[in-house]
Structures are given as C-alpha cells and as structure tokens.
Design an enzyme around this catalytic site. Sequence first.
Site, short mmCIF file in Angstrom:
data_model
loop_
_atom_site.label_atom_id
_atom_site.label_comp_id
_atom_site.label_asym_id
_atom_site.label_seq_id
_atom_site.Cartn_x
_atom_site.Cartn_y
_atom_site.Cartn_z
N ASP A 306 4.95 20.97 -22.32
CA ASP A 306 4.50 20.68 -21.06
C ASP A 306 5.83 20.20 -20.44
O ASP A 306 6.92 20.00 -20.87
CB ASP A 306 4.08 19.10 -21.34
CG ASP A 306 3.63 18.55 -19.89
OD1 ASP A 306 2.67 19.10 -19.26
OD2 ASP A 306 4.40 17.47 -19.65
N GLU A 335 5.52 25.47 -19.56
CA GLU A 335 5.52 25.33 -18.01
C GLU A 335 7.11 25.23 -17.93
O GLU A 335 7.78 24.29 -17.87
CB GLU A 335 4.89 24.08 -17.55
CG GLU A 335 3.41 23.77 -18.05
CD GLU A 335 2.99 22.34 -17.14
OE1 GLU A 335 2.14 22.46 -16.16
OE2 GLU A 335 3.58 21.36 -17.69
#
Length: 636
Positions: A306, A335
């Site tokens: 993340d 990400e």
Amino acid sequence: SPEASAVKVKLYATGSDSESGAAVLGTYNLKKNSSTGMWSVTVNGDLKNIYYTYLVTVNGTTNETQDVYSKATGVNGNRSMVVDLDSTDPDGWDSDNHVLFNNAQEAVVWEVHVRDFSISDTSGVSDDNKGKYLAFTEGGTKINSDTSASSVSTAADYLVKSGINCVQLMPVYDFGSVDETITGSATNRNWGYDPVNYNVPEGSYSSNPYDGNVRITEFKQMIQALHDRGISVVMDVVYNHTYSTDSCFQKTVPNYYYRLNRAGKFSNGSGCGNECATERAMYRNYVIQSCLYWVNEYHVDGFRYDLMGIMDVETMNQIRDALDQVDNRVTMWGEAWTGGDSYHPTNTCDGTKFIPAIQSNAGSLSERIGIFNDSVRDAIKGGAMSIANTGFVQGSKGAAKGISFGLFANSNGNYKWKAKAPSQSVTYADCHDNAALYDQLVASTVSGDYGNRYEDLVKMNKMAGAIVNTSQGISFMLAGQEMARTKYGDTNSYKSSPEINKINWNNILEYQDLVSYYKGLYEIRKNFTPFTAMDKSYSSAYTLNKSMGSAFSNQVAFTVKNDQPDEWQTMAVIHNSAKKAEEVKLKDESCTEWVIIANDKTAGLKKLGEVSGSTFTVPAISTVIAVDKASFDKLA
Ligand code: CA
C-alpha cells in the site's frame, strides 16, 4: 529502545482486563546490554499463552505498550502473547506448499476483503463462518445454500471453477479500526488500512479474538484451503503508516519510526495522519523481517504494498532480495504513489540518497516489483477520480493511446510512466479504491441506475476484461469485476455497509455469460506466452495498427508473433468500442487464414468461426481475438 532509561515486562493471565481470570502475574525489570543496546530479562517457568506488555520509561514518561515484535496478541492487540507457533498449526500444515508462478503474469489476481467474500446470505457459507477466515475453507457452498443439483458453486469452489488462481486479501494483519470485542454490528467494519500489529492476524475475522492462538490457526487454515485448490495468496501490507501515532512504535522509541516534517510534526504522506520511516535501519529491517515472517510462518505467496511511494526504493529492493532467498517466485507489487505530501529525508540509513518508490523512479526498482498501472486503468474505463469519466470501452477515442501503451505494460515507450519490463506493471481496470468497473460504466453512460443488467454495459465489461487479459503485465481485478459487481456507485466504501460491500453471489447467475467470458480470456492468456513473458523479448513481435503516440480511435488492433513451438504462432486482437460494427483491416497481412476464438459473445479455446484475408468485421462494443488457422488446426 536505546534512549529508554528503564524497561519492565508485565505478565498477564489474559489479553484484556474484561475477561474472566484477569490477573497480573508479575513485573520484571529488563537490563540493558551496554554494547548492543538491547534490553532483556529471563523469566523461568512455562509462560505459554501468557500475555505481556512492556513498561518503557523514556524522556521522563513511562508508556505501557505491546511488543513491537508481537507475533500473537489478545483482543484488539493491546497485549502481546507468548505463543508456541508450532502448536497453532492446523492438521496437514507440514505438507502445505506455496502456490507460485514461474512468471508473475500467470496470476489472475482477484482482490477481495475477507468480510465481503462471504457476508451475504447468497454466499452459501455457514452462518458461523460468514465474514471470517474460515469462510475460505468451506467446500460445496452453493448460491443461497440451494443444494439442488443445478445450483451453482460459490466462494472458494467458485474461484476454482471460474479460473481464478490468485486471491489478494485486503488487510488481514491486526488493524485498529474495528473493535474486536463487538460482534454482529453492521457498522463495526472497515477495509483495515490502519495497522496496529504488523505480524499478527486481525482478530475480528477469527472465531475468538480473545485467545491469541485462534486467529493464527484459522488464518493458516484459510491459506491451506486456498493452496489445496491451487490458489496463490497475496497479502495486502501497509508498512507506510500506522493506525495512529499512539502506537507500540512511538511508545517504545519516540519519533524514530515516523517521519517528522521541518516543523517537528508528523508528516502525513499517507493521508492517514502519519508516515513510517523505511529509510531508518531498524524500521527497514523490521519490514524485511515482517515479510519473511508471513512467507515462512503463514506460507503467504506474495505481497501488495500500500502507498509504496512513501517507502524508499532501497528498502523495496532489499525486500525483493530477502524474499528471493526464500523463493524468487514470491510476488511483489504496490502502489507507486503517495496519499499526500510525503516528507522525504535526503539520505537513508546507509548514507545513500533517498529515492521514493514512485512511478517515475521505476528505473531504480527491481523489475520484479510490480507497479499498479493507473494509466491503463484510466484509459480502459475513464479517470478514477470521477465516476462519470469515460474511457475507451465507453467510446472515448482519446483513450486508445493509453490502451496501446498498456498492451506492453507501459514497458515500451513512456506514456505517463515507463516500466522496465512487463513484469513491473499491474494491468487493471478496477480495484477496491474508487468505483467498481460496473459502477463507473453505469454512472458514465446510463445515469446512476445500478439495479439492472444492460446489454451494452455487459459488452463494455467484456471488453475491459479482454484488454486486461490480452495485455502484458500482471492481470488484476477487484473481486466480482467478472460478475458485474456493484457497490451502488459508492466510490469510497472503506466503512460502508455490508449491503454495499458484499459480494452478491446471485450475480454469477445473472451474469453467467460474463463469468464464462472471463474464464475463456484466462485460458487464452494462459496458452499464449507473449502475454505472460517477464521481459521485453516479445515487444518486437507486435504489429500495432496505429502508432502508439498518435492513436485516436474507437479501434485498437494488433497482431503478435509467438516463437513457442507448441502454441499458436500468430494472434490478432481487435478492440472496437464504436456503437456499431466496424471493418478493421490488420496492418500485418502476413497471415491470411484465421480462426476466431473470442467475439462479442464468448471467449475461449474453441473455434467460433473463420476469416480469410486480413479484414475482420468486429461487432459493436466488442473484442475479436483470432489465431492463425495452421497452428490452431495443428493443436486442436
Ligand atoms: Ca484488530
């Protein structure tokens, strides 16, 4: 905790004071080793299943905290537990094996939240296991628990039958936003991007969050059940920030694990109030050891990072190296952006320049760390920042350019960002963030009526799936994309009701042809090496109908040559997002006898028709996939 002046350990009979039998069993002083700085004490006796905290005195105040290195905790993660990990193993755990892919792109990734997977009555999962880890262990589940012979499989059985071979679990480490002492409340739910104890499973998904052993065993049972079905398990990890700064990290070593900005305040690159300092030696080490722990103890097969853009490139590459020591097929992707302004130090702990793991620094990251390709996501269905945006599948001609670059997983030329190799890109149309694919199709074309099936929306959904699965890169989707899952237009459902978030398994009946179309796409992908090659070896084997930089069209078409002797030798893929059928002539005319294997209705390995020459009639809003007749006949 090098700056602490005193550390004690406090032993408890239970994980919280609210349980029966709660008692303090003793408090012991730790001693600091002046050369290593490590605090320790030996307490004799059988301390299995005893709970403990540390009392850390630093800067004149004493904080009680769970262990930063907790491997088990009591309810809500406030007390650590002494755990005998071997005794948590379910039956058969010794023979449980990782499910790994030689090439990461062989994965068909299905991103799901533990609760959403089974919470609906339609899941057919037993009431006791609904919303829990154990839901994944149930076999023989049928829609609405209908046991008649014609009924359709749900849950884990469905994954196998529909060709999905990789499940990405949204946060399953111990997070803070759900109160584990409350059960049966519809509002007590959250995605869980708020870590408390990184090396402990979340308690609210277990059948008993009070006993620190239970969540560990049930988590392993979940992994084991998925592995038994040939399904790889990727874990969503959030090392970039914690639930709050009132954390074990801050209480143990104040202002070490978090980045502070110039004003001395917690920097907030996560948008969640803080960001963790992966450039610091003991946090970098912590993250590496944590990933290894999940792989070795829980048999996790891969990780999704993340807000990886908050982390630094050196840490990410060191994680890659450490995982490679276990097995270089363990997958990593993340990400490559932040959730706000991230405060970056100049240097990392080893004196090297700090390089954030963002898209523009892909060149410094390992080519086996995937990056979510948001540019192809936005090209497929429209920019994610507004549900009303349209992309290629809704007919936006300008989006053809992004689709063309996406074919190569953004590894062949620079469009918004450039991957080093196809293995460095995650190709997708939707994920848990922003609108589900179906919802964006609804909102951008037929003004917000989510209740019913629309023929054109199903066609657009099929084309989105066809684009993802005939592109290089790692194929990824939100659970249910393949059955037109709706969240009723909710674009940020992190704590929305089960009614919005649940997977409605009735959709696999309502959208049966869509589910089988996706299954056919996975089969085509699996049987054609150029789509799953890790490196750029096939990039010169492609012939695009329009140059990537200038494409402005409702059609994207290409042919690709394959050098694998036991596979189809040439494939043609033509996407037509126009609202009417179009004649498309391929630029590469070297093959003139074709067998169609995907059209506007179905996709798979079967012959749907033949075409002579290099001009195809492509139905409105559809993808045609064809392979050269000579190799089709040879392999048939
Ligand atoms: Ca928790």
